[in-house]
Design a protein around this motif. Structure first.
Motif, PDB file in Angstrom:
ATOM      1  N   GLU A  18       0.808  -1.216   0.000  1.00 39.55           N
ATOM      2  CA  GLU A  18       0.000   0.000   0.000  1.00 39.55           C
ATOM      3  C   GLU A  18       0.838   1.262   0.000  1.00 39.55           C
ATOM      4  O   GLU A  18       0.307   2.369   0.049  1.00 39.55           O
ATOM      5  N   MET A  19       2.138   1.102   0.024  1.00 41.79           N
ATOM      6  CA  MET A  19       3.000   2.283   0.205  1.00 41.79           C
ATOM      7  C   MET A  19       3.452   2.866  -1.137  1.00 41.79           C
ATOM      8  O   MET A  19       3.339   2.242  -2.181  1.00 41.79           O
ATOM      9  N   GLY A  20       4.009   4.080  -1.070  1.00 45.91           N
ATOM     10  CA  GLY A  20       4.621   4.720  -2.236  1.00 45.91           C
ATOM     11  C   GLY A  20       3.605   5.285  -3.206  1.00 45.91           C
ATOM     12  O   GLY A  20       2.400   5.310  -2.931  1.00 45.91           O
ATOM     13  N   SER A  21       4.118   5.732  -4.341  1.00 47.23           N
ATOM     14  CA  SER A  21       3.226   6.219  -5.392  1.00 47.23           C
ATOM     15  C   SER A  21       3.929   6.097  -6.734  1.00 47.23           C
ATOM     16  O   SER A  21       5.160   5.949  -6.805  1.00 47.23           O
ATOM     17  N   SER A  22       3.143   6.184  -7.758  1.00 48.45           N
ATOM     18  CA  SER A  22       3.615   5.917  -9.112  1.00 48.45           C
ATOM     19  C   SER A  22       4.881   6.704  -9.464  1.00 48.45           C
ATOM     20  O   SER A  22       4.948   7.909  -9.235  1.00 48.45           O
ATOM     21  N   GLY A  23       5.868   5.997  -9.988  1.00 47.49           N
ATOM     22  CA  GLY A  23       7.086   6.654 -10.469  1.00 47.49           C
ATOM     23  C   GLY A  23       8.224   6.697  -9.464  1.00 47.49           C
ATOM     24  O   GLY A  23       9.372   6.944  -9.824  1.00 47.49           O
ATOM     25  N   GLU A  24       7.942   6.440  -8.182  1.00 44.93           N
ATOM     26  CA  GLU A  24       9.032   6.456  -7.187  1.00 44.93           C
ATOM     27  C   GLU A  24       9.946   5.249  -7.414  1.00 44.93           C
ATOM     28  O   GLU A  24       9.494   4.191  -7.832  1.00 44.93           O
ATOM     29  N   ARG A  25      11.230   5.423  -7.075  1.00 47.39           N
ATOM     30  CA  ARG A  25      12.192   4.328  -7.229  1.00 47.39           C
ATOM     31  C   ARG A  25      12.979   4.127  -5.939  1.00 47.39           C
ATOM     32  O   ARG A  25      13.372   5.096  -5.290  1.00 47.39           O
ATOM     33  N   GLY A  26      13.247   2.865  -5.615  1.00 51.53           N
ATOM     34  CA  GLY A  26      14.048   2.566  -4.432  1.00 51.53           C
ATOM     35  C   GLY A  26      15.514   2.366  -4.763  1.00 51.53           C
ATOM     36  O   GLY A  26      16.399   2.564  -3.931  1.00 51.53           O
ATOM     37  N   PRO A  55       3.390  -5.289 -16.259  1.00 51.65           N
ATOM     38  CA  PRO A  55       4.420  -5.289 -15.216  1.00 51.65           C
ATOM     39  C   PRO A  55       3.845  -5.809 -13.898  1.00 51.65           C
ATOM     40  O   PRO A  55       2.644  -5.668 -13.647  1.00 51.65           O
ATOM     41  N   PRO A  56       4.706  -6.427 -13.066  1.00 54.68           N
ATOM     42  CA  PRO A  56       4.199  -6.939 -11.780  1.00 54.68           C
ATOM     43  C   PRO A  56       3.642  -5.790 -10.934  1.00 54.68           C
ATOM     44  O   PRO A  56       4.183  -4.688 -10.964  1.00 54.68           O
ATOM     45  N   ASP A  57       2.589  -6.077 -10.215  1.00 56.70           N
ATOM     46  CA  ASP A  57       1.936  -5.032  -9.426  1.00 56.70           C
ATOM     47  C   ASP A  57       2.676  -4.838  -8.099  1.00 56.70           C
ATOM     48  O   ASP A  57       2.123  -5.035  -7.016  1.00 56.70           O
ATOM     49  N   LEU A  58       3.936  -4.466  -8.222  1.00 58.94           N
ATOM     50  CA  LEU A  58       4.749  -4.190  -7.024  1.00 58.94           C
ATOM     51  C   LEU A  58       4.607  -2.714  -6.676  1.00 58.94           C
ATOM     52  O   LEU A  58       4.337  -1.891  -7.554  1.00 58.94           O
ATOM     53  N   PRO A  59       4.803  -2.369  -5.394  1.00 53.40           N
ATOM     54  CA  PRO A  59       4.724  -0.950  -5.029  1.00 53.40           C
ATOM     55  C   PRO A  59       5.904  -0.172  -5.594  1.00 53.40           C
ATOM     56  O   PRO A  59       6.945  -0.748  -5.911  1.00 53.40           O
ATOM     57  N   GLU A  60       5.750   1.132  -5.724  1.00 58.44           N
ATOM     58  CA  GLU A  60       6.837   2.015  -6.162  1.00 58.44           C
ATOM     59  C   GLU A  60       7.136   2.950  -5.001  1.00 58.44           C
ATOM     60  O   GLU A  60       6.315   3.802  -4.662  1.00 58.44           O
ATOM     61  N   ILE A  61       8.298   2.765  -4.376  1.00 61.41           N
ATOM     62  CA  ILE A  61       8.592   3.431  -3.101  1.00 61.41           C
ATOM     63  C   ILE A  61      10.012   3.980  -3.136  1.00 61.41           C
ATOM     64  O   ILE A  61      10.934   3.300  -3.600  1.00 61.41           O
ATOM     65  N   GLN A  63      13.695   5.021  -1.726  1.00 54.91           N
ATOM     66  CA  GLN A  63      14.593   4.242  -0.863  1.00 54.91           C
ATOM     67  C   GLN A  63      14.439   4.609   0.608  1.00 54.91           C
ATOM     68  O   GLN A  63      14.435   3.755   1.493  1.00 54.91           O
ATOM     69  N   VAL A  64      14.333   5.929   0.862  1.00 53.53           N
ATOM     70  CA  VAL A  64      14.182   6.409   2.240  1.00 53.53           C
ATOM     71  C   VAL A  64      13.024   5.714   2.949  1.00 53.53           C
ATOM     72  O   VAL A  64      13.147   5.286   4.091  1.00 53.53           O
ATOM     73  N   GLU A  65      11.923   5.618   2.220  1.00 53.07           N
ATOM     74  CA  GLU A  65      10.736   5.063   2.871  1.00 53.07           C
ATOM     75  C   GLU A  65      10.803   3.543   3.015  1.00 53.07           C
ATOM     76  O   GLU A  65      10.247   2.999   3.965  1.00 53.07           O
ATOM     77  N   VAL A  66      11.476   2.887   2.099  1.00 51.55           N
ATOM     78  CA  VAL A  66      11.652   1.438   2.251  1.00 51.55           C
ATOM     79  C   VAL A  66      12.496   1.170   3.494  1.00 51.55           C
ATOM     80  O   VAL A  66      12.138   0.355   4.353  1.00 51.55           O
ATOM     81  N   LEU A  67      13.606   1.882   3.612  1.00 50.68           N
ATOM     82  CA  LEU A  67      14.489   1.683   4.765  1.00 50.68           C
ATOM     83  C   LEU A  67      13.726   1.948   6.067  1.00 50.68           C
ATOM     84  O   LEU A  67      13.763   1.152   7.002  1.00 50.68           O
ATOM     85  N   ARG A  68      13.019   3.080   6.098  1.00 51.32           N
ATOM     86  CA  ARG A  68      12.309   3.468   7.322  1.00 51.32           C
ATOM     87  C   ARG A  68      11.253   2.418   7.692  1.00 51.32           C
ATOM     88  O   ARG A  68      11.100   2.055   8.854  1.00 51.32           O
ATOM     89  N   HIS A  69      10.540   1.933   6.691  1.00 48.86           N
ATOM     90  CA  HIS A  69       9.501   0.928   6.933  1.00 48.86           C
ATOM     91  C   HIS A  69      10.105  -0.304   7.623  1.00 48.86           C
ATOM     92  O   HIS A  69       9.597  -0.766   8.648  1.00 48.86           O
TER      93      HIS A  69
ATOM     94  N   LEU B 357      12.351  -2.315  -3.058  1.00 51.48           N
ATOM     95  CA  LEU B 357      13.253  -1.312  -3.623  1.00 51.48           C
ATOM     96  C   LEU B 357      13.161  -1.278  -5.146  1.00 51.48           C
ATOM     97  O   LEU B 357      13.187  -0.217  -5.768  1.00 51.48           O
ATOM     98  N   MET B 358      13.082  -2.439  -5.742  1.00 51.67           N
ATOM     99  CA  MET B 358      13.119  -2.535  -7.202  1.00 51.67           C
ATOM    100  C   MET B 358      11.823  -2.045  -7.836  1.00 51.67           C
ATOM    101  O   MET B 358      11.848  -1.355  -8.858  1.00 51.67           O
ATOM    102  N   GLY B 359      10.706  -2.422  -7.249  1.00 54.78           N
ATOM    103  CA  GLY B 359       9.438  -2.028  -7.840  1.00 54.78           C
ATOM    104  C   GLY B 359       9.267  -2.632  -9.224  1.00 54.78           C
ATOM    105  O   GLY B 359      10.138  -3.356  -9.722  1.00 54.78           O
ATOM    106  N   PRO B 360       8.133  -2.329  -9.870  1.00 58.21           N
ATOM    107  CA  PRO B 360       7.857  -2.933 -11.178  1.00 58.21           C
ATOM    108  C   PRO B 360       8.894  -2.525 -12.221  1.00 58.21           C
ATOM    109  O   PRO B 360       9.325  -3.350 -13.036  1.00 58.21           O
ATOM    110  N   GLN B 361       9.328  -1.263 -12.171  1.00 56.20           N
ATOM    111  CA  GLN B 361      10.252  -0.789 -13.186  1.00 56.20           C
ATOM    112  C   GLN B 361      11.636  -1.410 -13.001  1.00 56.20           C
ATOM    113  O   GLN B 361      12.276  -1.821 -13.965  1.00 56.20           O
TER     114      GLN B 361
END
Lengths: 517, 465
Positions: A18-26, A55-61, A63-69, B357-361
């Motif tokens: 449920e986290m992140g938003s479109s276009g963010e990259r980790g 594309p797989p329906d993975l979140p787009e988050i 890096q800062v927020e992935v680490l913090r989570h 970290l990787m996400g779909p892209q």
């Protein structure tokens, strides 16, 4: 000493999907400048029918927020680094020294490929070889395989060798029974069954272990072997173990010693002197490699010379100059696990043994046993708790207690008491099914905990008992100070229409979330 | 002469004389030995273990172990093209940061009350994997991809009520050894050749082999030779036509670009997650996944933990527990499915971090770039006169087979020469695939630059000239 005033972290983190938003990259991928038709569309080299379409329906988050989570989630745990973790008995939750962690995370290991030329892996091979020598001496056995990736997988390797041994003699068809005891780990029954054996389980008498007569009644020409923990989950050492082994041997069976509970025996009793043909150690228990939230551990299979040819391949050999991996072993059971096992754990265990030496290992066993009996002395002063079997006898590394009296007198359940423990930064394990001891709690205070730690644990149980008799509701509604409140709807785990094994299953079954289905 | 040993051990708080005396007094005994009085003296070791003198100070220990490890030469220091079951991929720093947190590292098996973070991280791992796989059920990992494949076959046999597994021959030899050893008393096996031109499964042999005895077909995609099975859909339908299941071994790092097995008809997917942010560690970084549809008959056959989500007394809060726990050996001992035990959860948490970290892209890009690099490498190597590629027309992912049989040297000699030049050449498969004398499997990932590949090609040309 009073129970701790404490409150665990409660972050209420969303599920990561449920986290992140479109276009963010980790993290970004290194670009390729090879001129391999980079202008071609994605998947240019993949046949059309094999290309992923959406594309797989993975979140787009970011890096800062992935680490913090994940840091926040890390705070919502109680492991051996944070608490005196002796409630997870049979698991030997001991101190995991950071120096071993540092060594095991050396780039000299992390970036080593298992199929490199042996000339480039002499260091890790030396550690594997030396660790085998240590474990041979500690168990008294003749050869060791480090390959299994957990204690139960090592039990499996031992069963596979028992199978190969009888097959070689043409007796496998006839010998299809493995004998175990109910207080041996569930894997001592489950693994033989998975390996194709029929399992016969012996039950304890008042002494805490089965009688020789019980064993004699089930041993026959169908006996393939004995698969037994000693001391088992009660912490009671079966003094007739040598006779058990002799009876099974006389019938033509082999004996495997589950040494998962070896912490109280280091340098004091070995599988060899008890007559066993095989045993296994869990490096993540007795030899201090961390439990990793549930693995990777390491199980090691130790065998007598009669079984050495059956060990998984490869073995590590030393010719006086160089270490090498030996694959030319025609009777080997083959691969038990990928490559050579969990190499980081070999470094950790090697370093841990070398930090102790012979006297140090004996001290580990002595203090682990001293701690357990000190704990038991104090627990038996608490009203409502008992230690079934072998009254007034000392236990080795752990003790299985029963809360039966308290639950009968108060109407509380063992699960209530367990949840309330969490409010004092303690937890305990109420054992595996079947609950042969009523309302069990098994404690193993290892050598890693101080007298203060034990006294603090006692203070928490004393307070819970007081609450149970005077304010049971606070126990029943626990936990109060944990990351979450009491879970409801257990049928959401057992009912196929209601369970959600992943977030996408949850969204399908509960589109509006829980409570809105 | 032995060292004078310190009497207090920093790892053992109660190793002080004061603590021992006080605790013995509480117990009411004189000495620690009395605690072991239940053990018959003939079983006791009446001597010290024969072990080396300890390194009691952390400094000495660190120095000693570091000195031994320094004898290793890692892929950091050389250029490696080894794959074949263990892969050199980029590991994001956040993955290491999280899996070295003492809070995750030293936790074990507490409930979702005290270990809520561990449970959530594990549920997130299975949830992210489920998106990649387009399947609704993913286990908490078993030991490795070998065990996952061996277990998936047992599951398929139980679900179908049949005992025969049809296997593609283009499989990692270690995986085959594990599958056969583990299932020898339960299953029978038939093997399907690969087409010498395409590297894919021989479909006519497959059709002839299928029958009402077939429990499942198993194949890896890409297979051991790096070949993408372009008939994957047809293979799965053939299985279904005979009432058998289709099991596909897939490396999740390929699934940003390759179709997930579920999309071409696989009933069970399985494999290893080492590629997802986990260092190679001499083969220590493995963990096995198994995935399927959310159907009861599948879920009840998993031997491993499956995490489920459930509500708490507080609205909006999530708890976690074990789905269908009664099937496990912790509940049912010998009547349970295989067994539960310590397996590889730290790598599951790590792989979850990687996918987040990787996400779909990121997953698409890593798949794409590996494909580009492997194709560049195939072109670069095939331009060397005496070298040819084994399956030149086939689509590859990450690995490919190089045929050195027209050269004057064996793969062993070539790899020795490359090693002298600071390169770890591909795995020699002459012994395990007799039809491929003097062939090697080369592996190229997103860590290999154009210069790395050019370096390999130049050095190969030189050692073969």
């Amino acid at each position: 000493m009073n129970a701790r005033h404490y409150h665990q972290a409660r972050w209420n983190e969303p599920i990561i999907c449920e986290m992140g938003s479109s276009g963010e990259r980790g993290v970004l991928i290194p670009p390729f400048d090879g001129g391999a038709e980079p202008s071609s569309e994605s998947g240019a080299f993949i046949p059309e029918n094999m290309r992923r379409t959406a594309p797989p329906d993975l979140p787009e988050i970011s890096q800062v927020e992935v680490l913090r989570h994940y840091l926040r989630l890390s705070q919502e745990n109680l492991g051996a680094g944070l608490i005196p973790d002796f409630g997870m008995a049979t698991s030997t939750m001991k101190y995991n020294p950071p120096v071993n962690e540092q060594l095991s995370r050396s780039a000299k290991l992390t970036n080593l490929h298992p199929l490199q030329d042996e000339a480039t892996t002499q260091g890790i091979l030396e550690i594997m070889y030396q660790l085998e020598q240590f474990l041979k001496e500690i168990s008294g056995m003749d050869r060791v395989s480090l390959q299994p990736r957990g204690g139960s997988q090592a039990i499996y390797a031992n069963l596979a060798m028992i199978r190969a041994y009888h097959a070689k003699r043409g007796e496998l068809e006839q010998r299809n029974e493995i004998i175990t005891t109910i207080f041996s780990h569930p894997s001592d029954a489950a693994v033989p069954s998975a390996a194709g054996f029929k399992v016969i389980t012996l039950y304890p008498e008042a002494s805490g272990y089965p009688s020789l007569d019980q064993l004699k009644a089930v041993v026959s020409e169908r006996t393939a072997g004995l698969c037994i923990t000693n001391p088992d989950d009660t912490g009671i050492f079966n003094p007739h173990i040598r006779e058990f082994v002799d009876i099974v041997h006389a019938a033509g069976g082999l004996c495997a010693h589950d040494q998962a509970n070896a912490n109280g025996l280091l340098g004091i009793v070995r599988s060899r002197e008890s007559g066993f043909d095989l045993c296994q150690f869990n490096l993540h228990k007795t030899f201090s490699t961390p439990h990793g939230s549930g693995g990777p551990g390491s199980g090691v299979s130790c065998v007598s010379s009669a079984l050495a040819d059956y060990l998984p391949s490869p073995t590590v050999e030393f010719d006086g100059e160089k270490y090498h991996l030996e694959y030319d072993r025609p009777d080997s059971i083959g691969k038990i696990a990928s490559f050579y096992g969990v190499a980081a754990n070999f470094i950790r265990a090697y370093a841990w043994i070398l930090a102790h030496g012979a006297e140090g290992l004996r001290e580990v066993a002595q203090i682990a046993t001293l701690n357990n009996n000190y704990l038991m002395t104090k627990i038996l002063e608490i009203s409502g708790v008992s230690a079934p079997y072998a009254a007034k006898q000392f236990r080795i590394d752990q003790t299985r207690y029963s809360w039966e009296k308290l639950t009968h007198e108060t109407g509380l359940k063992i699960t209530d008491i367990s949840r309330r423990s969490v409010d004092f930064a303690m937890h305990f394990f109420y054992s595996h099914h079947p609950y042969w001891v009523e309302d069990p709690a098994t404690l193993e205070p290892t050598e890693s905990y101080s007298q203060r730690d034990i006294d603090e644990f006692i203070a928490s149980w004393t307070q819970i008992v007081d609450e149970a008799y005077h304010d049971p509701e606070i126990v029943r509604s626990a936990p109060h100070l944990a990351p979450i409140h009491q879970m409801t709807h257990p049928e959401y785990l057992s009912d196929p229409d209601k369970w959600s094994p992943t977030w996408r299953a949850f969204r399908r079954k509960y589109p509006g979330g829980f409570g809105n289905e | 002469m032995s060292k004078v040993l310190a009497s207090t051990n920093p790892y053992i708080p109660n190793s002080t004389t004061r603590a021992k005396e006080e605790m013995l007094r509480t117990i009411g005994i004189q000495d620690i030995d009395s605690l072991f009085s239940a053990i018959p003296s003939e079983l006791k070791l009446n001597r010290l273990l024969n072990l080396p003198e300890p390194y009691q100070s952390e400094y000495e220990l660190q120095k000693h172990v570091t000195k031994i490890l320094d004898k290793n030469t890692s892929t950091n220091e050389r250029l490696s093209f080894l794959g074949s079951g263990c892969y050199q991929h980029f590991v994001p720093a956040v993955c290491d940061e999280i899996n070295s947190r003492n809070e995750f590292l030293t936790a074990y098996s507490g409930k979702a009350y005290e270990d809520h973070g561990r449970w959530q991280a594990l549920f997130e791992y299975t949830s992210l994997m489920a998106e990649l796989l387009n399947m609704d059920v993913v286990n908490l990992p078993t030991y490795d991809g070998l065990q996952a494949a061996a277990t998936a076959m047992r599951m398929a046999a139980n679900i179908s009520g049949r005992k025969e597994i049809i296997l593609a021959k283009a499989i990692q030899p270690d995986k085959l050894s594990k599958i056969m050893e583990y299932n020898r008393h339960l299953l029978t096996f038939k093997f399907i050749n690969f087409d010498p031109l395409t590297g894919g499964m021989d479909l006519s042999q497959l059709e002839q082999s299928l029958s009402s005895d077939t429990a499942a077909i198993y194949f890896d995609n890409p297979n051991f030779f790096g070949v993408i099975e372009s008939n994957a859909g047809e293979i799965c339908s053939l299985a279904h036509q005979h009432g058998a299941l289709a099991i596909v071994g897939a490396d999740p790092i390929s699934l940003g670009i390759l179709k997930p097995p579920a999309d071409y008809g696989a009933d069970i997917a399985c494999g290893d997650i080492q590629s997802l942010g986990i260092h190679m560690q001499f083969g220590g970084g493995h963990a096995g996944y198994i995935a399927s549809r959310d159907e009861e008959k599948f879920v009840r056959e998993y031997p491993n933990r499956i995490v489920g989500i459930l509500p708490t007394r507080e609205e909006g809060e999530y708890g976690f527990g074990e789905v269908a726990f009664r099937r496990t050996s912790f509940e049912a001992r010998e009547s349970g499915k295989e067994w539960l035990g310590t397996m590889a959860n730290l790598w599951a948490i790590t792989a979850g971090v990687y996918l987040a970290l990787m996400g779909p892209q990121g997953m698409q890009e890593v798949g794409q770039t590996i494909t580009e690099r492997v194709n560049y490498a195939m072109r670069a190597l095939s331009s060397i006169d005496s070298i040819s590629l084994q399956f030149p027309q086939a689509a590859h992912f990450r690995e490919f087979v190089v045929d050195f049989s027209r050269t004057k040297k064996s793969v062993k000699e070539i790899n020795r020469d490359l090693l002298e030049r600071g390169i770890f050449g591909g795995l020699d498969i002459s012994a395990v695939f007799p039809q491929f004398q003097n062939h090697a499997v080369y592996c190229v990932t997103e860590v290999h630059t154009k210069e790395d590949i050019d370096d390999l090609a130049r050095n190969l040309a030189e050692v073969l000239s």
